[in-house]
Design a protein around this motif. Sequence first.
Motif, mmCIF file in Angstrom:
data_model
loop_
_atom_site.group_PDB
_atom_site.id
_atom_site.type_symbol
_atom_site.label_atom_id
_atom_site.label_comp_id
_atom_site.label_asym_id
_atom_site.label_seq_id
_atom_site.Cartn_x
_atom_site.Cartn_y
_atom_site.Cartn_z
ATOM 1 N N VAL A 18 60.483 30.507 72.385
ATOM 2 C CA VAL A 18 59.109 30.865 72.009
ATOM 3 C C VAL A 18 58.765 32.252 72.547
ATOM 4 C CG1 VAL A 18 56.665 30.310 72.417
ATOM 5 C CG2 VAL A 18 58.259 28.509 71.729
ATOM 6 N N ILE A 19 59.130 32.532 73.792
ATOM 7 C CA ILE A 19 58.848 33.844 74.376
ATOM 8 C C ILE A 19 59.610 34.927 73.623
ATOM 9 C CG2 ILE A 19 59.201 35.277 76.427
ATOM 10 C CD1 ILE A 19 58.454 32.774 78.094
ATOM 11 N N LEU A 20 60.884 34.681 73.310
ATOM 12 C CA LEU A 20 61.647 35.661 72.533
ATOM 13 C C LEU A 20 61.000 35.906 71.165
ATOM 14 C CD1 LEU A 20 65.333 34.681 73.351
ATOM 15 C CD2 LEU A 20 64.280 36.919 73.728
ATOM 16 N N TYR A 21 60.598 34.851 70.494
ATOM 17 C CA TYR A 21 59.945 34.988 69.191
ATOM 18 C C TYR A 21 58.672 35.832 69.306
ATOM 19 C CZ TYR A 21 57.136 33.784 65.130
ATOM 20 O OH TYR A 21 56.341 33.860 64.018
ATOM 21 N N LEU A 22 57.813 35.475 70.259
ATOM 22 C CA LEU A 22 56.557 36.199 70.418
ATOM 23 C C LEU A 22 56.779 37.659 70.801
ATOM 24 C CD1 LEU A 22 54.410 33.491 72.233
ATOM 25 C CD2 LEU A 22 54.171 34.281 69.862
ATOM 26 N N ALA A 23 57.859 37.922 71.535
ATOM 27 C CA ALA A 23 58.144 39.287 71.968
ATOM 28 C C ALA A 23 58.707 40.150 70.844
ATOM 29 C CB ALA A 23 59.129 39.268 73.133
ATOM 30 N N PRO A 26 56.362 41.459 64.857
ATOM 31 C CA PRO A 26 55.639 42.747 64.818
ATOM 32 C C PRO A 26 54.305 42.739 65.573
ATOM 33 C CG PRO A 26 56.535 42.237 62.674
ATOM 34 C CD PRO A 26 56.771 41.029 63.524
ATOM 35 N N ALA A 27 53.537 41.691 65.422
ATOM 36 C CA ALA A 27 52.248 41.615 66.117
ATOM 37 C C ALA A 27 52.043 40.189 66.605
ATOM 38 C CB ALA A 27 51.122 42.013 65.183
ATOM 39 N N PRO A 28 51.794 40.008 67.899
ATOM 40 C CA PRO A 28 51.564 38.654 68.402
ATOM 41 C C PRO A 28 50.325 38.037 67.767
ATOM 42 C CG PRO A 28 51.122 40.288 70.113
ATOM 43 C CD PRO A 28 51.649 41.024 68.925
ATOM 44 N N PRO A 29 50.285 36.709 67.643
ATOM 45 C CA PRO A 29 49.167 36.046 66.967
ATOM 46 C C PRO A 29 47.829 36.212 67.684
ATOM 47 C CG PRO A 29 50.672 34.440 67.920
ATOM 48 C CD PRO A 29 51.301 35.778 68.088
ATOM 49 N N SER A 30 47.857 36.503 69.001
ATOM 50 C CA SER A 30 46.611 36.707 69.743
ATOM 51 C C SER A 30 46.908 37.591 70.944
ATOM 52 C CB SER A 30 46.027 35.371 70.198
ATOM 53 O OG SER A 30 46.771 34.866 71.287
ATOM 54 N N GLU A 31 45.883 37.911 71.661
ATOM 55 C CA GLU A 31 46.043 38.722 72.871
ATOM 56 C C GLU A 31 46.464 37.884 74.069
ATOM 57 O OE1 GLU A 31 45.834 42.111 73.347
ATOM 58 O OE2 GLU A 31 45.865 42.118 71.173
ATOM 59 N N THR A 86 60.571 47.977 65.316
ATOM 60 C CA THR A 86 59.901 49.266 65.148
ATOM 61 C C THR A 86 58.428 49.158 65.534
ATOM 62 O OG1 THR A 86 59.502 48.753 62.815
ATOM 63 C CG2 THR A 86 61.458 50.066 63.330
ATOM 64 N N ALA A 87 57.887 47.959 65.504
ATOM 65 C CA ALA A 87 56.481 47.752 65.824
ATOM 66 C C ALA A 87 56.253 47.540 67.322
ATOM 67 C CB ALA A 87 55.938 46.558 65.047
ATOM 68 N N ARG A 88 57.314 47.251 68.062
ATOM 69 C CA ARG A 88 57.197 46.996 69.502
ATOM 70 C C ARG A 88 58.031 48.034 70.237
ATOM 71 N NH1 ARG A 88 55.484 41.409 69.638
ATOM 72 N NH2 ARG A 88 54.899 41.677 71.788
ATOM 73 N N SER A 89 57.755 48.226 71.516
ATOM 74 C CA SER A 89 58.529 49.192 72.293
ATOM 75 C C SER A 89 58.831 48.630 73.675
ATOM 76 C CB SER A 89 57.765 50.511 72.436
ATOM 77 O OG SER A 89 56.553 50.294 73.122
ATOM 78 N N ALA A 90 59.930 49.099 74.237
ATOM 79 C CA ALA A 90 60.308 48.708 75.596
ATOM 80 C C ALA A 90 59.419 49.450 76.583
ATOM 81 C CB ALA A 90 61.774 49.047 75.835
ATOM 82 N N GLU A 91 58.995 48.734 77.631
ATOM 83 C CA GLU A 91 58.149 49.354 78.647
ATOM 84 C C GLU A 91 58.587 48.913 80.034
ATOM 85 O OE1 GLU A 91 53.934 48.814 78.094
ATOM 86 O OE2 GLU A 91 54.136 48.859 75.913
ATOM 87 N N TRP A 92 58.746 49.903 80.905
ATOM 88 C CA TRP A 92 59.079 49.578 82.293
ATOM 89 C C TRP A 92 57.961 48.763 82.934
ATOM 90 C CZ3 TRP A 92 63.756 49.730 84.097
ATOM 91 C CH2 TRP A 92 64.679 50.625 83.560
ATOM 92 N N GLY A 93 56.730 49.022 82.539
ATOM 93 C CA GLY A 93 55.594 48.277 83.081
ATOM 94 C C GLY A 93 55.669 46.795 82.770
#
Length: 121
Positions: A18-23, A26-31, A86-93
């Motif tokens: 589930v976490i892999l899918y949400l990650a 392109p856009a998570p279903p909610s905040e 392409t819609a998500r990016s890797a972040e060190w944060g």
Amino acid sequence: MLSIQLVWRLALAVVTLVILYLALIPAPPSEGLGWDKLNHAIAMAVVTVIAFRTLRPVSLRAVLLAGLYALLLGALIELLQGTLTTARSAEWGDLLADAVGVALAMPGLYLWKRKTITREC
């Protein structure tokens, strides 16, 4: 009848997927919880706890392996977000927030481990 350890392993597999899918969508279903870094920290704390419950015997090694699993999952997510989407990016944060979640879960697991071992003696 399913053993409790098998149930925890199935739970870990489901939560990981589930976490892999949400990650990776392109856009998570909610905040989620309203702040991305808090979402990361809570998710990896939960993963750490569930991963710990899959391991036997209850030991410091199990605590460390559970934390390592969650950190590696967080690193994998960032790697995949940086390369497959392409819609998500890797972040060190995000990885830092994952590490904070693991760090918050581990002391409680260590205390639970100590209590369990003391009870068995």
